[in-house]
Design a protein around this motif. Structure first.
Motif, PDB file in Angstrom:
ATOM      1  N   VAL A 115      13.261 -15.178  -1.034  1.00  0.00           N
ATOM      2  CA  VAL A 115      13.834 -15.208  -2.384  1.00  0.00           C
ATOM      3  C   VAL A 115      14.407 -13.834  -2.718  1.00  0.00           C
ATOM      4  N   PRO A 116      15.678 -13.727  -3.084  1.00  0.00           N
ATOM      5  CA  PRO A 116      16.224 -12.432  -3.511  1.00  0.00           C
ATOM      6  C   PRO A 116      15.452 -11.892  -4.707  1.00  0.00           C
ATOM      7  N   ALA A 117      15.294 -10.597  -4.738  1.00  0.00           N
ATOM      8  CA  ALA A 117      14.465  -9.973  -5.771  1.00  0.00           C
ATOM      9  C   ALA A 117      14.997 -10.213  -7.176  1.00  0.00           C
TER      10      ALA A 117
ATOM     11  N   LEU B 106      16.494 -12.943  -8.374  1.00  0.00           N
ATOM     12  CA  LEU B 106      16.621 -14.339  -8.763  1.00  0.00           C
ATOM     13  C   LEU B 106      15.254 -14.943  -9.059  1.00  0.00           C
ATOM     14  N   PRO B 107      15.171 -15.803 -10.095  1.00  0.00           N
ATOM     15  CA  PRO B 107      13.914 -16.482 -10.366  1.00  0.00           C
ATOM     16  C   PRO B 107      13.648 -17.573  -9.336  1.00  0.00           C
ATOM     17  N   GLU B 108      12.375 -17.809  -9.083  1.00  0.00           N
ATOM     18  CA  GLU B 108      11.973 -18.863  -8.172  1.00  0.00           C
ATOM     19  C   GLU B 108      11.764 -20.136  -8.979  1.00  0.00           C
ATOM     20  N   VAL B 109      12.490 -21.176  -8.657  1.00  0.00           N
ATOM     21  CA  VAL B 109      12.370 -22.430  -9.396  1.00  0.00           C
ATOM     22  C   VAL B 109      12.213 -23.581  -8.421  1.00  0.00           C
ATOM     23  N   THR B 110      11.649 -24.661  -8.912  1.00  0.00           N
ATOM     24  CA  THR B 110      11.563 -25.889  -8.126  1.00  0.00           C
ATOM     25  C   THR B 110      12.273 -26.980  -8.900  1.00  0.00           C
ATOM     26  N   VAL B 111      13.317 -27.516  -8.306  1.00  0.00           N
ATOM     27  CA  VAL B 111      14.094 -28.596  -8.907  1.00  0.00           C
ATOM     28  C   VAL B 111      14.446 -29.574  -7.799  1.00  0.00           C
ATOM     29  N   PRO B 112      14.741 -30.845  -8.130  1.00  0.00           N
ATOM     30  CA  PRO B 112      15.157 -31.801  -7.098  1.00  0.00           C
ATOM     31  C   PRO B 112      16.458 -31.357  -6.450  1.00  0.00           C
ATOM     32  N   LEU B 113      16.512 -31.446  -5.124  1.00  0.00           N
ATOM     33  CA  LEU B 113      17.677 -30.933  -4.398  1.00  0.00           C
ATOM     34  C   LEU B 113      18.479 -32.037  -3.722  1.00  0.00           C
ATOM     35  N   SER B 114      18.256 -33.288  -4.076  1.00  0.00           N
ATOM     36  CA  SER B 114      18.934 -34.370  -3.374  1.00  0.00           C
ATOM     37  C   SER B 114      20.435 -34.376  -3.621  1.00  0.00           C
ATOM     38  N   THR B 115      20.864 -34.201  -4.890  1.00  0.00           N
ATOM     39  CA  THR B 115      22.289 -34.162  -5.215  1.00  0.00           C
ATOM     40  C   THR B 115      22.511 -33.153  -6.325  1.00  0.00           C
ATOM     41  N   SER B 116      23.742 -32.629  -6.408  1.00  0.00           N
ATOM     42  CA  SER B 116      24.061 -31.683  -7.479  1.00  0.00           C
ATOM     43  C   SER B 116      23.957 -32.356  -8.841  1.00  0.00           C
ATOM     44  N   ALA B 117      24.298 -33.657  -8.909  1.00  0.00           N
ATOM     45  CA  ALA B 117      24.229 -34.366 -10.182  1.00  0.00           C
ATOM     46  C   ALA B 117      22.801 -34.419 -10.708  1.00  0.00           C
ATOM     47  N   GLU B 118      21.847 -34.469  -9.784  1.00  0.00           N
ATOM     48  CA  GLU B 118      20.443 -34.489 -10.181  1.00  0.00           C
ATOM     49  C   GLU B 118      19.931 -33.074 -10.420  1.00  0.00           C
ATOM     50  N   THR B 119      20.379 -32.140  -9.604  1.00  0.00           N
ATOM     51  CA  THR B 119      19.883 -30.776  -9.689  1.00  0.00           C
ATOM     52  C   THR B 119      20.363 -30.072 -10.945  1.00  0.00           C
ATOM     53  N   ALA B 120      21.634 -30.247 -11.289  1.00  0.00           N
ATOM     54  CA  ALA B 120      22.232 -29.454 -12.363  1.00  0.00           C
ATOM     55  C   ALA B 120      21.504 -29.597 -13.695  1.00  0.00           C
ATOM     56  N   PRO B 121      21.212 -30.813 -14.188  1.00  0.00           N
ATOM     57  CA  PRO B 121      20.521 -30.907 -15.479  1.00  0.00           C
ATOM     58  C   PRO B 121      19.132 -30.282 -15.455  1.00  0.00           C
ATOM     59  N   ALA B 122      18.398 -30.492 -14.348  1.00  0.00           N
ATOM     60  CA  ALA B 122      17.058 -29.913 -14.249  1.00  0.00           C
ATOM     61  C   ALA B 122      17.126 -28.396 -14.216  1.00  0.00           C
ATOM     62  N   LEU B 123      18.049 -27.879 -13.414  1.00  0.00           N
ATOM     63  CA  LEU B 123      18.189 -26.431 -13.328  1.00  0.00           C
ATOM     64  C   LEU B 123      18.633 -25.840 -14.664  1.00  0.00           C
ATOM     65  N   GLU B 124      19.561 -26.514 -15.322  1.00  0.00           N
ATOM     66  CA  GLU B 124      20.024 -26.040 -16.623  1.00  0.00           C
ATOM     67  C   GLU B 124      18.878 -25.995 -17.628  1.00  0.00           C
TER      68      GLU B 124
ATOM     69  N   ALA C  99      16.579 -19.516  -7.035  1.00  0.00           N
ATOM     70  CA  ALA C  99      16.231 -19.854  -5.661  1.00  0.00           C
ATOM     71  C   ALA C  99      15.203 -20.972  -5.676  1.00  0.00           C
ATOM     72  N   ALA C 100      15.440 -21.987  -4.868  1.00  0.00           N
ATOM     73  CA  ALA C 100      14.529 -23.131  -4.793  1.00  0.00           C
ATOM     74  C   ALA C 100      14.047 -23.303  -3.359  1.00  0.00           C
ATOM     75  N   PRO C 101      12.776 -23.639  -3.168  1.00  0.00           N
ATOM     76  CA  PRO C 101      12.245 -23.780  -1.808  1.00  0.00           C
ATOM     77  C   PRO C 101      12.826 -24.983  -1.089  1.00  0.00           C
ATOM     78  N   VAL C 102      12.982 -24.834   0.211  1.00  0.00           N
ATOM     79  CA  VAL C 102      13.501 -25.906   1.056  1.00  0.00           C
ATOM     80  C   VAL C 102      12.363 -26.438   1.911  1.00  0.00           C
ATOM     81  N   GLU C 103      12.298 -27.747   2.033  1.00  0.00           N
ATOM     82  CA  GLU C 103      11.267 -28.338   2.874  1.00  0.00           C
ATOM     83  C   GLU C 103      11.432 -27.854   4.309  1.00  0.00           C
ATOM     84  N   GLY C 104      10.378 -27.352   4.871  1.00  0.00           N
ATOM     85  CA  GLY C 104      10.429 -26.818   6.227  1.00  0.00           C
ATOM     86  C   GLY C 104      10.588 -25.310   6.278  1.00  0.00           C
ATOM     87  N   GLY C 105      10.791 -24.681   5.112  1.00  0.00           N
ATOM     88  CA  GLY C 105      10.899 -23.226   5.062  1.00  0.00           C
ATOM     89  C   GLY C 105      12.246 -22.746   4.602  1.00  0.00           C
TER      90      GLY C 105
END
Length: 245
Positions: free
Chosen positions: A147-149, A151-169, A123-129
């Motif tokens: 955040v679901p109990a 799931l880990p709380e993570v912060t990764v860039p959310l602009s595109t899946s191409a950017e998010t996937a490597p960071a999340l991985e 789960a990643a935070p969204v700007e604005g809540g």
């Protein structure tokens, strides 16, 4: 020509005409049957898709059954053989929570839509809540208020899946490499890119992990560094670690 021969020739001609008529009749009957069958299969409402014959499998949770059904509804009333199952599958596949989909005809009046949902892994935070749930490809599955109990709380860039996937991985790879005692100390994990993973520990200390490489060595180095209180532990270059207040 004798009377007997003429009679036999006339009889043969009559038999040939009867055979021709029989074959013509059979051919016309077959054509009529095929035409009727084609009408029933392609044009008649007798074998058309009915709303009460749409079956859904794999829906629920993040996959909204109503949205999946809505993707099928444009085909209701269409003879089943003419239902565009590929188009239905394409419409269902546009739903963010759907990873795979299969659509099959179910005679005489139905279709079965089988969905493989995406499984959120963080789960990643969204700007604005709120929080966006991400799968292991970095795809944004859905947004939830908390955040679901499980799931880990993570912060990764959310602009595109191409950017998010490597960071999340990278984040998930690091978390998976931590021993249970150290993992239990992690309050948050994040990354601005696959090369910049950061852990926030429960006591407020920050661990600059770097990329997911040499994680086992970094664990060993961090265990030694943690013997001395510090605000920041940098193990991104595990053979030259640093600490700071």
């Amino acid at each position: 020509m004798s009377t007997g021969l003429a009679a036999r020739l006339a009889e043969k001609a009559a038999a040939d005409r009867r055979l021709l008529l029989h074959r013509t009749g059979v051919a016309l009957a077959v054509l009529a049957l095929l035409g009727g069958l084609a009408w029933v299969l392609l044009l008649s409402p007798l074998l058309a898709l009915r709303a009460d014959s749409i079956e859904l499998a794999g829906v629920g949770g993040e996959v909204d059954a109503a949205q999946v059904r809505a993707a099928v509804e444009p085909e209701i009333g269409t003879p089943l053989l003419r239902v565009d199952t590929s188009a239905v599958a394409e419409r269902v596949a546009t739903l963010p929570a759907v990873e795979q989909v299969q659509v099959a005809r179910s005679w005489p009046h139905g279709v079965t839509v089988t969905v493989v949902p995406r499984e959120p892994v963080a789960a990643a935070p969204v700007e604005g809540g709120g929080w966006v749930l991400l799968d292991d490809d970095g795809v944004q599955v859905t947004t939830v208020p908390e955040v679901p109990a499980d799931l880990p709380e993570v912060t990764v860039p959310l602009s595109t899946s191409a950017e998010t996937a490597p960071a999340l991985e990278a984040v998930l790879s690091v978390l998976g490499a931590l021993p249970p005692d150290l993992l239990g100390q992690v309050a948050k994990a994040g990354a601005t890119s696959a090369e910049h993973v950061t852990l926030t520990l429960a006591d407020g200390a920050t661990v600059r992990w770097g990329d997911a490489g040499e994680s086992q060595l970094k664990v060993e180095v961090l265990s030694v560094l943690r013997q001395q209180p510090a605000g920041v532990y940098d193990v991104s270059v595990p053979r030259s670690p640093t600490t700071s207040a």
